[in-house]
Design an enzyme around this catalytic site. Sequence first.
Site, PDB file in Angstrom:
ATOM      1  N   CYS A  95       0.808  -1.229   0.000  1.00 49.27           N
ATOM      2  CA  CYS A  95       0.000   0.000   0.000  1.00 49.27           C
ATOM      3  C   CYS A  95       0.842   1.281   0.000  1.00 49.27           C
ATOM      4  O   CYS A  95       1.399   1.648  -1.007  1.00 49.27           O
ATOM      5  CB  CYS A  95      -0.973  -0.045   1.165  1.00 49.27           C
ATOM      6  SG  CYS A  95      -2.393   1.007   0.892  1.00 49.27           S
ATOM      7  N   ARG A 132     -12.765   6.303  -1.050  1.00 48.86           N
ATOM      8  CA  ARG A 132     -11.653   5.386  -0.765  1.00 48.86           C
ATOM      9  C   ARG A 132     -12.023   3.981  -1.224  1.00 48.86           C
ATOM     10  O   ARG A 132     -13.212   3.652  -1.321  1.00 48.86           O
ATOM     11  CB  ARG A 132     -11.359   5.351   0.756  1.00 48.86           C
ATOM     12  CG  ARG A 132     -10.889   6.669   1.330  1.00 48.86           C
ATOM     13  CD  ARG A 132     -10.534   6.539   2.816  1.00 48.86           C
ATOM     14  NE  ARG A 132      -9.362   5.690   3.045  1.00 48.86           N
ATOM     15  CZ  ARG A 132      -8.104   6.092   2.902  1.00 48.86           C
ATOM     16  NH1 ARG A 132      -7.867   7.319   2.483  1.00 48.86           N
ATOM     17  NH2 ARG A 132      -7.094   5.291   3.134  1.00 48.86           N
ATOM     18  N   HIS A 196      -3.599  -5.619   2.499  1.00 46.04           N
ATOM     19  CA  HIS A 196      -3.244  -5.809   3.911  1.00 46.04           C
ATOM     20  C   HIS A 196      -3.828  -7.152   4.362  1.00 46.04           C
ATOM     21  O   HIS A 196      -4.509  -7.846   3.597  1.00 46.04           O
ATOM     22  CB  HIS A 196      -3.888  -4.705   4.766  1.00 46.04           C
ATOM     23  CG  HIS A 196      -3.453  -3.321   4.436  1.00 46.04           C
ATOM     24  ND1 HIS A 196      -2.235  -2.797   4.810  1.00 46.04           N
ATOM     25  CD2 HIS A 196      -4.088  -2.337   3.759  1.00 46.04           C
ATOM     26  CE1 HIS A 196      -2.150  -1.543   4.393  1.00 46.04           C
ATOM     27  NE2 HIS A 196      -3.255  -1.237   3.746  1.00 46.04           N
TER      28      HIS A 196
HETATM   29  N1  GLN Z   1      -2.216   6.792   2.699  1.00 46.43           N
HETATM   30  C1  GLN Z   1      -2.309   6.018   1.471  1.00 46.43           C
HETATM   31  C2  GLN Z   1      -3.727   6.086   0.872  1.00 46.43           C
HETATM   32  O1  GLN Z   1      -4.661   6.471   1.547  1.00 46.43           O
HETATM   33  C3  GLN Z   1      -1.907   4.583   1.738  1.00 46.43           C
HETATM   34  C4  GLN Z   1      -2.868   3.883   2.689  1.00 46.43           C
HETATM   35  C5  GLN Z   1      -2.368   2.511   3.153  1.00 46.43           C
HETATM   36  O2  GLN Z   1      -1.158   2.278   3.277  1.00 46.43           O
HETATM   37  N2  GLN Z   1      -3.345   1.623   3.488  1.00 46.43           N
HETATM   38  O3  GLN Z   1      -3.909   5.713  -0.292  1.00 46.43           O
END
Ligand code: GLN
Length: 251
Positions: A95, A132, A196
């Site tokens: 990520c 998101r 994740h």
């Molecule tokens: N901050 C980054 C985003 O929001 C990565 C998030 C993450 O590592 N889960 O895309």
Amino acid sequence: MDEIKILHMFPALLNLYGDSGNMEVLKYRCAMRNIRCTVDEYNIDSDITDFSGYDLIYLGGGADLEQNAISGGLMKNKEEIFKAHAAGAFLLLICGGYQLMGKFYRDSNGIEIPGLGLFDYYTTASREKSSRCIGNIIVEAEIDGVSTKIIGFENHGGMTENVKTPLGKVLYGFGNTEKSGYEGYFEKNVIATYLHGPLLSKNPAVADYIIKYCLNRKKSQPAELAPLDDTIENKCREMLLERLLKSNEKD
Ligand code: GLN
């Protein structure tokens, strides 16, 4: 005794959703095979300057704030990371760590964090903070020549584009963007992904691919890994695949 040396970068800050658990999985799967697995931690004040002895460099995920906090420390090691990748060391990037190896990550406030530019992809988050990619995800990938369903959890605002060699096709969930249908970035010595979980706890085949690659890179005669009893891991995978892919059919 076979050995794998890992450099875990910024474990204190890039550990979103317990991504450091990926190190525990690799250490466990090596120990069960009598393979020595050492993990050095690189934090912001680290004095490690030579990455050439490492077989694997690992970065976990992080929120925008943490990505900003480590970007200078990461950039400081750009040359070492480029050299390690060119020499065939494995890069496992989750990520936020994935995003920062590309050209840039522009966060939801429009702040652009420069990436190392090791890869051509780039990431932009929507200014609409609620947009998101969040939820379970299943990716169909070819790992070690075998079609594998990789299972995980994603939560990212960043949308990653210009990915020349994705890790795989999204069967459930979002992936690199809300609509691209593909997820992650792959080379034989790079797995960069939004998954994740931690990733490797749900995907033993991916963990073993990484271990085998790291060992065989140093051997004249490539070796197979002794199989482990993954009954529990596979039961968990079957249940998740059944639940998620069946629900997809109903949608
Ligand atoms: N901050 C980054 C985003 O929001 C990565 C998030 C993450 O590592 N889960 O895309």
